[in-house]
Design an enzyme around this catalytic site. Structure first.
Site, short mmCIF file in Angstrom:
data_model
loop_
_atom_site.label_atom_id
_atom_site.label_comp_id
_atom_site.label_asym_id
_atom_site.label_seq_id
_atom_site.Cartn_x
_atom_site.Cartn_y
_atom_site.Cartn_z
NE ARG A 196 57.31 -21.20 0.51
CZ ARG A 196 57.13 -21.39 -0.52
NH1 ARG A 196 57.42 -19.62 -1.15
NH2 ARG A 196 56.23 -21.34 -0.66
NE ARG B 64 49.57 -17.68 1.47
CZ ARG B 64 50.46 -16.77 0.63
NH1 ARG B 64 51.19 -17.10 0.14
NH2 ARG B 64 50.82 -15.86 1.25
CB SER C 208 57.10 -11.84 -2.45
OG SER C 208 56.81 -10.97 -3.22
NE ARG D 192 53.56 -25.27 -3.82
CZ ARG D 192 54.04 -23.94 -4.13
NH1 ARG D 192 52.99 -23.52 -3.85
NH2 ARG D 192 54.71 -23.34 -4.46
CD GLU E 291 57.89 -15.80 -3.38
OE1 GLU E 291 57.77 -16.60 -4.99
OE2 GLU E 291 57.03 -14.97 -3.18
#
Length: 436
Positions: A390, A258, A351, A273, A348
């Site tokens: 994460r 990403r 998801s 991130r 987070e």
RNA sequence: GGAGAGGUGGCUGAGUGGUCUAAAGCGCGGGUUUGCUAAACCCGUGACCUCGCAAGGGGUCCGCAGGUUCGAAUCCUGUCCUCUCCGCCA
């Protein structure tokens, strides 16, 4: 995408939904253009019909009449081609708007901005520390697990090396997730890390453009995938399935890339991130009646995985303004990260979304009922099983001990072969092989 | 990377310019026959868009995109993919 006819017939509803989801898509313009397009298509169909009729008659006509008929045929075809060009122009703009219109929203999804609703908590209580907890960056450095500087040197900010026990931890987490999912009859897959742009955009990603989250490969129509959702969903593109085959549950391991464009300054510390990480992803193709239940199933699995790891979390029902384009409803798991912010914060970690038929329509994934003419679009769902980077943050920060060591979650210990990560002694460090 | 072959309906597969309005088989559905099952036989079976209350009509689709032609699955160009052989390689 939504069904074109549906948008036309339910324009006020679609507009209202765009507002709730903060989507700038111009529904009115879509309706106007689509109405034009239909009229034009009808004219084109009629021209084609005339031309076809004429062509058939020429085959049977005698030589004397042929030239005159041919001339008439040329005329008709020219007219049809003009109409076709006009149509193509219309279709391009129409398609751009169409793709920008988000999916409908589940009636129970919280409406508005900053309206996320906490649904429940995990089984593990928040940890208490009788010492100031460190964050994963400190822990990773002290225990020689995460090398952010090395990552930056080699590939730039947002890349990292995992080292030593962190490598085994990544593999153990993959295996742990896989073991849980295999018991739930997912078909496991290791997917390509690249995919065609056509597949990316079918899933709902925009491969190019200033805001893109996607790395594209120069001189090709390939991009690095941001998640195995892309490859797993693309797997059945343009397929027609039998109803009996559904639901199909897949889980895929892939790297995720990403660009995180526009995310600067937003919780960028450490592994939170990053531009690359490994993820075990769940994906399902279902009938429309099965998808709500499947979303619950995915959410329950995510909870089971984090309960199993002994990490505290909360489950969030994502509000409409924060839903991505394809999602009809989305649940997030936010794990407790003691090193985040001043006092620790939830962040987070997974998801799961029900995308109903939104992706299936773009990708052409349909199913058929026995005894019935025609086809229907399947529903697609995706969910994170474990996003390694994460999960690492949560494990390191929640399981840290006063002496700077980190205990390992009991479920991982058999997979790891050790029960804690302890600071390396100087001797051990010297003995470790150095690369030159 | 080089050479060759090929992409046709759910599947196999025929089709080299005009009844292709895509054969046939398999599969699937319905029926006949039938202790049950099976077999046999008969009929029917692509997707999408669109018009129509319906019956039904029209359009598009033979990997994809262009081109030639009154007319293309068929000829031409590009492109993607698959297979075989060779080279290279973990």
């Amino acid at each position: 995408m939504l069904d074109r006819k549906f948008i036309l017939e339910n324009a006020p509803l679609v507009k209202e939904n765009c507002l709730r989801r903060k989507s700038p898509a111009d529904v009115d313009r879509f309706v106007a253009l689509e109405t034009q397009r239909r009229a034009l298509q009808a004219r084109l169909d009629d021209l084609n019909r005339q031309a076809n009729e004429l062509s058939r008659s020429i085959g049977k006509a005698d030589a004397a009449q042929r030239e005159a008929l041919k001339a008439k045929g040329r005329e008709l075809r020219a007219e049809a081609q003009a109409a076709e060009h006009e149509l193509a122009g219309l279709a391009a703009e129409l398609d751009a708007i169409h793709r920008a219109i988000p999916n409908l929203s589940h009636p129970d999804a919280p409406v508005g901005e900053n309206a996320n609703r906490e649904l429940r908590r995990g089984k593990t209580p928040l940890p208490t520390f009788n010492f100031p907890p460190r964050d994963h960056v400190q822990l990773g450095e002290q225990l020689d697990l995460i090398d952010l500087e090395g990552g930056a040197r080699v590939a730039g900010h947002g890349f990292y090396f995992l080292k030593n026990e962190a490598v085994l931890l990544e593999l153990a987490l993959q295996r742990y997730a896989l073991d849980v999912l295999l018991r739930e009859v997912f078909t496991p897959a290791i997917t390509p890390d690249l995919a065609r742009n056509e597949i990316l955009s079918g899933i709902g990603y925009i491969p190019r453009g200033p805001e893109t989250q996607i790395y594209s490969i120069a001189d090709s129509d390939l991009s690095l995938v941001a998640t195995a959702e892309i490859t797993l969903g693309g797997l059945l593109a343009d397929h027609i399935l039998e109803r009996e085959e559904l639901p199909i549950k897949l889980c895929g391991i892939s790297h995720c890339y990403r660009t995180e464009a526009g995310a600067h300054g937003r919780a960028t510390r450490g592994l939170y991130r990053v531009h690359q990480f490994t993820k075990v992803e769940m994906f399902a193709f279902t009938t429309p009646e099965q998808s709500e239940e499947m979303l619950e199933h995915f959410c329950e699995l995510e909870c089971r995985l984090f309960d199993g790891l002994g990490i505290p979390y909360r489950v969030i029902d994502t509000c409409t303004a924060e839903l991505g384009g394809p999602a009809y409803r989305k649940f997030d798991l936010e794990a407790w990260m003691p090193g985040r912010g001043e006092q620790g914060e939830f962040g987070e970690v997974t998801s799961t979304s029900n995308c109903t038929d939104y992706q299936a329509r773009r990708l052409g994934i349909r199913f058929r009922n026995k005894h019935e003419k025609g086809t229907h679009f399947v529903h697609t769902l995706n969910g994170t099983a474990i996003a390694i980077s994460r999960a690492l943050i949560a494990i390191l920060e929640n399981y840290q001990q006063a002496d700077g060591s980190v205990r390992m979650p009991p479920v991982l210990q058999p997979l790891l072969g050790f029960d804690a990560i302890t600071p390396k002694t100087q001797a051990k460090r010297d003995a470790a092989p150095h690369s030159s």
